[in-house]
Scaffold this motif. Sequence first.
Motif, PDB file in Angstrom:
ATOM      1  N   MET A   1       0.998  -1.076   0.036  1.00 52.52           N
ATOM      2  CA  MET A   1       0.003  -0.016   0.173  1.00 52.52           C
ATOM      3  C   MET A   1       0.897   1.329  -0.001  1.00 52.52           C
ATOM      4  SD  MET A   1      -1.470   0.236   3.934  1.00 52.52           S
ATOM      5  CE  MET A   1      -0.754  -0.447   5.220  1.00 52.52           C
ATOM      6  N   VAL A   2       2.146   1.198   0.564  1.00 55.29           N
ATOM      7  CA  VAL A   2       2.856   2.429   0.607  1.00 55.29           C
ATOM      8  C   VAL A   2       3.654   2.455  -0.767  1.00 55.29           C
ATOM      9  CG1 VAL A   2       5.029   3.313   1.351  1.00 55.29           C
ATOM     10  CG2 VAL A   2       3.642   2.003   2.867  1.00 55.29           C
TER      11      VAL A   2
ATOM     12  N   LEU B   1       1.223   4.145  -3.297  1.00 51.46           N
ATOM     13  CA  LEU B   1       1.375   5.736  -3.583  1.00 51.46           C
ATOM     14  C   LEU B   1       2.995   6.150  -3.887  1.00 51.46           C
ATOM     15  CD1 LEU B   1      -0.221   6.835  -0.062  1.00 51.46           C
ATOM     16  CD2 LEU B   1      -0.918   7.402  -2.228  1.00 51.46           C
TER      17      LEU B   1
ATOM     18  N   VAL C   1       4.731  13.235  -7.343  1.00 53.17           N
ATOM     19  CA  VAL C   1       4.485  14.220  -6.036  1.00 53.17           C
ATOM     20  C   VAL C   1       2.954  14.912  -6.212  1.00 53.17           C
ATOM     21  CG1 VAL C   1       5.449  16.150  -5.169  1.00 53.17           C
ATOM     22  CG2 VAL C   1       6.996  14.818  -6.157  1.00 53.17           C
ATOM     23  N   GLU C   2       2.678  15.315  -7.315  1.00 54.81           N
ATOM     24  CA  GLU C   2       1.445  16.099  -7.227  1.00 54.81           C
ATOM     25  C   GLU C   2       0.105  15.389  -6.637  1.00 54.81           C
ATOM     26  OE1 GLU C   2       3.223  16.525  -9.834  1.00 54.81           O
ATOM     27  OE2 GLU C   2       3.987  18.347  -9.292  1.00 54.81           O
TER      28      GLU C   2
ATOM     29  N   ARG D   1       0.491  12.549  -4.976  1.00 57.47           N
ATOM     30  CA  ARG D   1       0.647  12.337  -3.688  1.00 57.47           C
ATOM     31  C   ARG D   1       0.119  13.501  -2.813  1.00 57.47           C
ATOM     32  NH1 ARG D   1       5.578   9.622  -4.637  1.00 57.47           N
ATOM     33  NH2 ARG D   1       6.714  11.526  -4.403  1.00 57.47           N
ATOM     34  N   ARG D   2       0.397  14.738  -3.130  1.00 57.46           N
ATOM     35  CA  ARG D   2       0.046  15.780  -2.515  1.00 57.46           C
ATOM     36  C   ARG D   2      -1.633  15.764  -2.331  1.00 57.46           C
ATOM     37  NH1 ARG D   2       2.761  20.501  -4.090  1.00 57.46           N
ATOM     38  NH2 ARG D   2       1.462  20.454  -6.037  1.00 57.46           N
TER      39      ARG D   2
ATOM     40  N   TRP E   1      -2.872  13.052   0.129  1.00 60.17           N
ATOM     41  CA  TRP E   1      -2.870  13.415   1.455  1.00 60.17           C
ATOM     42  C   TRP E   1      -3.492  14.717   2.043  1.00 60.17           C
ATOM     43  CZ3 TRP E   1      -2.052   9.724   4.586  1.00 60.17           C
ATOM     44  CH2 TRP E   1      -1.159   8.597   4.314  1.00 60.17           C
ATOM     45  N   GLN E   2      -3.666  15.605   0.962  1.00 61.95           N
ATOM     46  CA  GLN E   2      -4.175  16.823   1.501  1.00 61.95           C
ATOM     47  C   GLN E   2      -5.787  16.512   1.428  1.00 61.95           C
ATOM     48  OE1 GLN E   2      -3.057  20.489   0.454  1.00 61.95           O
ATOM     49  NE2 GLN E   2      -1.378  20.034   1.533  1.00 61.95           N
TER      50      GLN E   2
ATOM     51  N   ARG F   1      -1.197   3.569   6.363  1.00 64.81           N
ATOM     52  CA  ARG F   1      -0.368   4.086   4.873  1.00 64.81           C
ATOM     53  C   ARG F   1       0.665   5.164   5.321  1.00 64.81           C
ATOM     54  NH1 ARG F   1      -3.267   4.637  -0.510  1.00 64.81           N
ATOM     55  NH2 ARG F   1      -3.733   2.435  -1.090  1.00 64.81           N
ATOM     56  N   LEU F   2       0.359   5.978   6.353  1.00 63.23           N
ATOM     57  CA  LEU F   2       1.495   6.990   6.708  1.00 63.23           C
ATOM     58  C   LEU F   2       2.408   6.070   7.621  1.00 63.23           C
ATOM     59  CD1 LEU F   2       2.164  10.002   6.577  1.00 63.23           C
ATOM     60  CD2 LEU F   2       0.826  10.360   8.770  1.00 63.23           C
TER      61      LEU F   2
ATOM     62  N   LEU G   1       9.839  11.102   4.033  1.00 63.57           N
ATOM     63  CA  LEU G   1       8.698  11.373   4.533  1.00 63.57           C
ATOM     64  C   LEU G   1       7.755  12.479   3.756  1.00 63.57           C
ATOM     65  CD1 LEU G   1       6.599  10.365   6.615  1.00 63.57           C
ATOM     66  CD2 LEU G   1       7.372  12.051   8.033  1.00 63.57           C
TER      67      LEU G   1
ATOM     68  N   GLU H   1       8.541  13.589   1.188  1.00 58.68           N
ATOM     69  CA  GLU H   1       8.418  13.269  -0.484  1.00 58.68           C
ATOM     70  C   GLU H   1       6.974  12.510  -0.481  1.00 58.68           C
ATOM     71  OE1 GLU H   1      12.254  12.374  -1.926  1.00 58.68           O
ATOM     72  OE2 GLU H   1      11.157  11.773  -3.581  1.00 58.68           O
ATOM     73  N   TYR H   2       6.960  11.694   0.450  1.00 53.77           N
ATOM     74  CA  TYR H   2       5.829  10.751   0.251  1.00 53.77           C
ATOM     75  C   TYR H   2       4.427  11.513   0.498  1.00 53.77           C
ATOM     76  CZ  TYR H   2       2.968   6.632   1.656  1.00 53.77           C
ATOM     77  OH  TYR H   2       2.283   5.536   1.871  1.00 53.77           O
ATOM     78  N   VAL H   3       4.367  12.471   1.180  1.00 51.70           N
ATOM     79  CA  VAL H   3       3.107  13.382   1.448  1.00 51.70           C
ATOM     80  C   VAL H   3       2.855  14.431   0.519  1.00 51.70           C
ATOM     81  CG1 VAL H   3       2.849  12.785   3.790  1.00 51.70           C
ATOM     82  CG2 VAL H   3       4.011  14.765   3.286  1.00 51.70           C
ATOM     83  N   GLY H   4       3.848  14.293  -0.576  1.00 49.87           N
ATOM     84  CA  GLY H   4       3.775  15.303  -1.823  1.00 49.87           C
ATOM     85  C   GLY H   4       4.275  16.728  -1.505  1.00 49.87           C
ATOM     86  N   ILE H   5       5.686  16.705  -0.718  1.00 53.65           N
ATOM     87  CA  ILE H   5       6.407  17.915  -0.702  1.00 53.65           C
ATOM     88  C   ILE H   5       7.778  17.472  -1.710  1.00 53.65           C
ATOM     89  CG2 ILE H   5       7.993  19.697   0.522  1.00 53.65           C
ATOM     90  CD1 ILE H   5       5.954  19.256   2.736  1.00 53.65           C
ATOM     91  N   GLU H   6       8.097  18.704  -2.636  1.00 53.14           N
ATOM     92  CA  GLU H   6       9.036  18.142  -3.622  1.00 53.14           C
ATOM     93  C   GLU H   6      10.456  18.266  -2.887  1.00 53.14           C
ATOM     94  OE1 GLU H   6       6.774  20.533  -3.833  1.00 53.14           O
ATOM     95  OE2 GLU H   6       5.931  20.724  -5.928  1.00 53.14           O
TER      96      GLU H   6
ATOM     97  N   ARG I   1      -0.259  24.737  -0.289  1.00 48.72           N
ATOM     98  CA  ARG I   1      -0.249  24.885   1.020  1.00 48.72           C
ATOM     99  C   ARG I   1      -0.525  26.326   1.672  1.00 48.72           C
ATOM    100  NH1 ARG I   1       2.536  20.552   0.003  1.00 48.72           N
ATOM    101  NH2 ARG I   1       2.185  18.674   1.411  1.00 48.72           N
TER     102      ARG I   1
END
Lengths: 319, 148
Positions: A187-188, A191, A196-197, A199-200, A203-204, A280-281, B100, B102-107, B144
């Motif tokens: 599951m990781v 993702l 990057v977009e 994933r952002r 998560w957002q 997942r986090l 970490l 990167e994983y949550v979407g920060i370049e 953000r």
Amino acid sequence: MQDRLHDIVRKLLGEGTIEYFIGYGAGSEPHRVVPCFVTSDHEVERLVWGPLCLQNLSKYVLQAKDLEGKAGVLVKGCDTRAIVELLKQHQIEREEVVVIGVACQGQVDPRTLEEVLGVPMEQVQGVEDAGDQFVVTIGEDERTVAKEQVLLGKCLYCRHPSAFEYDFTLGEIVPFSIDAGESEFAMVEELERLSVEERRAFWQKQFARCIRCNACREVCYACYCKECIFDRKMPRWLDKPPLLSENEIYHLIRAVHLAGRCIDCRECERVCPMNLPLSRLYKKVQKDIAELFDYEAGIELDEVPPLVSFELDDQDPFM
Amino acid sequence: MAVEGSETGGNGFEPKILMFACNWCSYAGADLAGVSRLQMPANCRVIRVMCSARVRPEFVITALSKGLDGVVVLGCHPGDCHYSEGNYFTRRRGLFLKKLLEYVGIEPERFQVRWVSASEGAKFADTVAEVTRQVKALGPNRPRRNAQ
């Protein structure tokens, strides 16, 4: 197994070895199992053991610490990792607690069970373990479900079904494994393959739903700080308004604090009222710690946690 | 604590970058860059810390989540730490934190760790220029910033 549990607890309480036992008890409805605290002989009958004993009881050992005398606690294999971590982090002393280990054969995820059976949990009278399936009693009927279908996410990849740090065991330590078909970190990785977009965005969307009820913190075995960083007024790390940025800060700081300490009990995800995919986090945190520092929390008592130690030849590819 | 946008009239984006510099090496390196009159972009706000290990991951997370465009942590080269071993902890933390974020979407370019010694004024100026260029190319940390 339940009888053996009663016998052991009765004996321990009778001898005065423990003053207090932390186990599972029947809840307000047949399908609910709640933490149960037993202090005297006649209460022992309240203790139960079965496939609905989801909670990680190690958390309550910390609260029993201030009481006179020793506490006893019932742990599954996965919960044992919390006990090992608490010992490692000097939160409890080994002599202070009597650990009763149990050979767990997998726990049922009530949410999935509802989906698979198409029956609300309120109608479920009980769930029994039967080898590679569960027998679910609904009214007069009995239905069987294959384990792979309804196990908790963590049980599918369970590597420590039986307790490995204990004073007494319930029954024989039986191996248990399920072929989940994919890697523990699937599951990781799913993702990680996104941009990057994406994933952002993912998560957002998740963090925006967080109501910051702090349930994930309260249930976490590792959140034992007397004063949590999020409760501090001076300096104030987290603003009160329900903003996305504050929610994100909350979850990321928690993830950093859990680095090298998260034992994958997934209690945070289970108690989340908004069903955030928190595993997942935290699975990502575990994956990175394992890949970068070859470390897994809650296994070896004398292993040094990775972020409070270093090697002279650590890699620094981007520095 | 919203971070004001620093775009100049729509033509050209000037990022806001937070820079933590260790007192013993990198801050002295910044001083050297200054007295040597090296030219560098003015996008980095430098905060002096006693050691790069003083920079808690929380600092980085808070800055980025609240909409700063980039965070740079500067420390002594491994082996040169004034406190013997502070930067070794920074190194491990940096590695982990970068993954970490990167994983949550920060370049990944938005969070960087570099080693700059007291004698490396030129490297300091280069780092500032390079990070500013990279973050400029990424554009504002707008999702953000707007989340405030």
